[in-house]
Enzyme design. Sequence first.
Site, PDB file in Angstrom:
ATOM      1  N   SER A   1       0.901  -1.311  -0.120  1.00  0.00           N
ATOM      2  CA  SER A   1      -0.052  -0.063   0.014  1.00  0.00           C
ATOM      3  C   SER A   1       0.983   1.393  -0.083  1.00  0.00           C
ATOM      4  O   SER A   1       1.820   1.218   0.884  1.00  0.00           O
ATOM      5  CB  SER A   1      -0.794   0.032   1.301  1.00  0.00           C
ATOM      6  OG  SER A   1      -1.556   1.216   1.275  1.00  0.00           O
ATOM      7  N   SER A   2       0.778   2.008  -0.942  1.00  0.00           N
ATOM      8  CA  SER A   2       1.461   3.344  -1.298  1.00  0.00           C
ATOM      9  C   SER A   2       1.389   4.198   0.079  1.00  0.00           C
ATOM     10  O   SER A   2       0.279   4.236   0.420  1.00  0.00           O
ATOM     11  CB  SER A   2       1.302   3.930  -2.307  1.00  0.00           C
ATOM     12  OG  SER A   2       1.645   2.866  -3.490  1.00  0.00           O
ATOM     13  N   MET A   3       2.362   5.124   0.263  1.00  0.00           N
ATOM     14  CA  MET A   3       2.480   5.998   1.278  1.00  0.00           C
ATOM     15  C   MET A   3       1.323   7.165   0.902  1.00  0.00           C
ATOM     16  O   MET A   3       1.254   7.440  -0.401  1.00  0.00           O
ATOM     17  CB  MET A   3       3.734   6.753   1.546  1.00  0.00           C
ATOM     18  CG  MET A   3       4.324   7.367   0.418  1.00  0.00           C
ATOM     19  SD  MET A   3       6.337   7.850   0.673  1.00  0.00           S
ATOM     20  CE  MET A   3       6.160   8.806   1.874  1.00  0.00           C
TER      21      MET A   3
END
Length: 407
Positions: free
Chosen positions: A107-109
């Site tokens: 999950s991307s920042m």
Amino acid sequence: MTRKAEAAPGPTGTRRPAGGRSARLAPHTLAARDAWASALEAVPRSRFLPDLIWPHDMATGETTSVDRARDPRAWQRHADADEPIVTQWDDGNHRGEAPGRSFTSSSSMPSLVSAMLADLDARPGHRALEIGTGTGWNAALLAHRLGAENVVTIEVDRAVADEARRRLTDFGMPVRVVHGDGFLGHADGAPYDRLIATCGLRQIPHAWVAQVRPGGVLLVPWGTYYGPGEATARLVVAPDGRGASGPFTRPVAFMRMRSQRLVWPRHDDYVPPGAVSAADTSSTALTEAQLLGTGSFDAVDFALGLRVPRVARNVDRKHDGQRAVWFYGLTDRSWAVVVFRDDRERAKVYQAGPRRLWDEVADAHAWWVAHGEPAYDRFGLTVDERGQHVWLDDPDQVIGRPQGASG
């Protein structure tokens, strides 16, 4: 449990601090970022994360396991933090709490998710195709603004796709999740107004351009095999629909699309015993900092990769004031190494094979300096029926035409 990150690409959605002109947002980006604020508030990332997560510390490069059942407060703190979170290791073949070998889904920042959605500039009424579903959070953000019926997302990993579909449905965002090869796009839902990829590419398929309407936008993390440096290319489809072109917007680091992963050369296949002593030798005044840059946001890696195609570079860890930087040809057995020592002004160079790889790297660095050490946003990318090519400042100033997996 902790694990030190490898030199390979970081968790999907790692953003390097922007430098140079990249730090200035275009007017459409400023407006779009404000428009996405409500979506980010309404669609919390925590609703799309599994109970066992591996947050990635950007400062140390370490990845730590956090189990929601055992430490719910720590889990929630990481879920709400501006950091990338690994959600799968080793293509799903990993078991247990300890970090695995390779990041394969994450999950991307949140800050990068927000910035990329602003660059994409998807608006109500648009239809969007996402390449790389992951947890489903990004698709849910798109659905909040565009409507679930206007979003299609495609994921190559069946288990990841099934879990994302379940979470999207549970959240009330029944986006169409397709299990398949994102490299092919999804022609059944075309034409789209927007296409966004959440994995790193080295070759953008023309099929994506063909599936986006004229005037539509593709936002794709792109780089070369030279190093991990890549940037998001914001491409606008031409009026005739036959090509798309545009500038790079910001530096990022994404997991590669699975079909475009680099199979790293075996060092011994290039440099067998005795090869270094038999190699051509020279020295260079280029310093370690000039070659590698002084921070993860430095554009030098990206620029050198554009000028030195079909080459992979590997940086050894520093030991006793010495560091070796290796270069491997991806289409032959050419190799080179430059050895930096803190106690010497000039570095020793060894190279062998049909290509003089160090000479190419040194020439590329001189070119970059002569052009004012351009940052990411002075470069751009064009994709058409002939392939793809990168340019500097203007589409007519072509730098190279990387092709296929060796680009």
